[in-house]
Structure formats: C-alpha cells, structure tokens
Design a protein around this motif. Sequence first.
Motif, mmCIF file in Angstrom:
data_model
loop_
_atom_site.group_PDB
_atom_site.id
_atom_site.type_symbol
_atom_site.label_atom_id
_atom_site.label_comp_id
_atom_site.label_asym_id
_atom_site.label_seq_id
_atom_site.Cartn_x
_atom_site.Cartn_y
_atom_site.Cartn_z
ATOM 1 N N LEU A 47 0.829 -1.195 0.000
ATOM 2 C CA LEU A 47 0.000 0.000 0.000
ATOM 3 C C LEU A 47 0.869 1.253 0.000
ATOM 4 N N GLU A 48 0.423 2.240 -0.735
ATOM 5 C CA GLU A 48 1.140 3.513 -0.809
ATOM 6 C C GLU A 48 0.175 4.643 -0.491
ATOM 7 N N TRP A 49 0.494 5.428 0.532
ATOM 8 C CA TRP A 49 -0.336 6.564 0.890
ATOM 9 C C TRP A 49 -0.086 7.705 -0.101
ATOM 10 N N ILE A 50 -1.163 8.308 -0.582
ATOM 11 C CA ILE A 50 -1.066 9.357 -1.598
ATOM 12 C C ILE A 50 -1.191 10.743 -0.966
ATOM 13 N N GLY A 51 -2.169 10.905 -0.094
ATOM 14 C CA GLY A 51 -2.379 12.200 0.525
ATOM 15 C C GLY A 51 -3.738 12.268 1.195
ATOM 16 N N TYR A 52 -4.003 13.389 1.874
ATOM 17 C CA TYR A 52 -5.302 13.545 2.493
ATOM 18 C C TYR A 52 -5.733 15.005 2.500
ATOM 19 N N ILE A 53 -7.032 15.171 2.725
ATOM 20 C CA ILE A 53 -7.604 16.482 2.967
ATOM 21 C C ILE A 53 -8.280 16.418 4.321
ATOM 22 N N HIS A 55 -10.617 18.002 7.663
ATOM 23 C CA HIS A 55 -11.934 18.609 7.835
ATOM 24 C C HIS A 55 -11.875 20.112 7.613
ATOM 25 N N SER A 56 -10.692 20.698 7.771
ATOM 26 C CA SER A 56 -10.528 22.142 7.572
ATOM 27 C C SER A 56 -10.326 22.518 6.106
ATOM 28 N N GLY A 57 -10.082 21.505 5.282
ATOM 29 C CA GLY A 57 -9.792 21.768 3.878
ATOM 30 C C GLY A 57 -8.316 21.793 3.546
ATOM 31 N N SER A 58 -7.465 21.727 4.556
ATOM 32 C CA SER A 58 -6.028 21.698 4.291
ATOM 33 C C SER A 58 -5.632 20.327 3.763
ATOM 34 N N THR A 59 -4.568 20.309 2.979
ATOM 35 C CA THR A 59 -4.129 19.061 2.351
ATOM 36 C C THR A 59 -2.671 18.766 2.676
ATOM 37 N N VAL A 60 -2.365 17.482 2.679
ATOM 38 C CA VAL A 60 -0.991 17.002 2.813
ATOM 39 C C VAL A 60 -0.796 15.896 1.794
ATOM 40 N N TYR A 61 0.316 15.974 1.065
ATOM 41 C CA TYR A 61 0.567 15.026 -0.010
ATOM 42 C C TYR A 61 1.849 14.237 0.239
ATOM 43 N N SER A 62 1.882 13.046 -0.348
ATOM 44 C CA SER A 62 3.102 12.263 -0.312
ATOM 45 C C SER A 62 4.212 13.021 -1.031
ATOM 46 N N SER A 64 6.642 11.971 -2.654
ATOM 47 C CA SER A 64 7.001 11.367 -3.938
ATOM 48 C C SER A 64 5.991 11.679 -5.032
ATOM 49 N N LEU A 65 4.804 12.148 -4.641
ATOM 50 C CA LEU A 65 3.751 12.405 -5.626
ATOM 51 C C LEU A 65 3.284 13.852 -5.644
ATOM 52 N N LYS A 66 3.782 14.661 -4.737
ATOM 53 C CA LYS A 66 3.198 15.985 -4.517
ATOM 54 C C LYS A 66 3.215 16.881 -5.741
ATOM 55 N N ASP A 67 4.150 16.635 -6.654
ATOM 56 C CA ASP A 67 4.213 17.494 -7.844
ATOM 57 C C ASP A 67 3.150 17.140 -8.867
ATOM 58 N N ARG A 68 2.488 16.012 -8.687
ATOM 59 C CA ARG A 68 1.527 15.557 -9.694
ATOM 60 C C ARG A 68 0.104 15.433 -9.177
ATOM 61 N N ILE A 69 -0.109 15.642 -7.886
ATOM 62 C CA ILE A 69 -1.445 15.348 -7.349
ATOM 63 C C ILE A 69 -2.113 16.597 -6.765
ATOM 64 N N SER A 70 -3.417 16.521 -6.758
ATOM 65 C CA SER A 70 -4.258 17.502 -6.072
ATOM 66 C C SER A 70 -5.415 16.749 -5.439
ATOM 67 N N ILE A 71 -5.730 17.095 -4.212
ATOM 68 C CA ILE A 71 -6.906 16.544 -3.546
ATOM 69 C C ILE A 71 -7.817 17.714 -3.196
ATOM 70 N N SER A 72 -9.060 17.593 -3.567
ATOM 71 C CA SER A 72 -10.024 18.660 -3.331
ATOM 72 C C SER A 72 -11.304 18.056 -2.787
ATOM 73 N N TRP A 73 -12.255 18.939 -2.446
ATOM 74 C CA TRP A 73 -13.513 18.418 -1.928
ATOM 75 C C TRP A 73 -14.697 19.232 -2.405
ATOM 76 N N ASP A 74 -15.855 18.615 -2.294
ATOM 77 C CA ASP A 74 -17.131 19.262 -2.546
ATOM 78 C C ASP A 74 -17.951 19.034 -1.282
ATOM 79 N N THR A 75 -17.931 20.010 -0.408
ATOM 80 C CA THR A 75 -18.581 19.816 0.889
ATOM 81 C C THR A 75 -20.095 19.741 0.757
ATOM 82 N N TYR A 76 -20.633 20.366 -0.280
ATOM 83 C CA TYR A 76 -22.091 20.317 -0.477
ATOM 84 C C TYR A 76 -22.543 18.899 -0.802
#
Length: 119
Positions: A47-53, A55-62, A64-76
């Motif tokens: 298993l490889e952890w990619i990243g998370y968002i 509850h505040s909307g802040s994100t943290v990325y791996s 090794s992948l941070k240059d290629r990934i984005s994590i976002s949300w639709d709270t509605y």
Amino acid sequence: QVQLQESGPGLVKPSETLSLTCTVSGRSIRTNGAYWSWIRQPPGKELEWIGYIRHSGSTVYSPSLKDRISISWDTYRNKFSLQLRSVTPEDSAAYYCVRMGEGYEFINWGQGTQVIVSS
C-alpha cells in the motif's frame, strides 16, 4: 455507519490526468478530526499513501507524488477527489479512499477501484 465509495475511469492513457471521486455517507467530511485520504496498491506491491484532505480543507501530499497530485472536496455533495497528472503505467493500481482518525489510523475504507494506465 460511515461508507465510502470510489468512482472514476478504469482506464487512463499515459500522460493524461486521472480523476477519482470518493462519495462519503454517514458522516460529514467537515466533521472535526477526520483525514480523508487516498491510498493505492500497485499489483504485487505494498500500500502507498497518496495524501489527504482534512476537515478544515487543508491538504498534505506524499512527497514522492506531490508534484503531480491535487486533492479537493465538494462539501455540499460530501465528496472528495483526487487528480493525478501525467500518469504512467507505474500509476496502475487499486485506488482506495479511506477515512483516517487523528492518530492516522485507518477507520473506514472504500471498496477500491482498479485503474490501468495504458495506451
């Protein structure tokens, strides 16, 4: 009961962007104390952890992948999404969305979605 469900294409061409969405039910993604994560497992690998968002909307990325990934949300719609740019066959994997607790423990898993990167 918290449930997570991944959705997205099963086949992506090299150099394109992979987009996956996780629909959460049973708990608001804005609830304090949750880390809404993406994890993947390539065939035959760990298993490889990619990243998370959070509850505040802040994100943290791996790193090794941070240059290629984005994590976002639709709270509605109570969903969060992963975008992985410039994919290669090495990005082929089962992708999971996961709810983590404040101790970074895995609490709830989606069933996973298989992604193949191939022309």
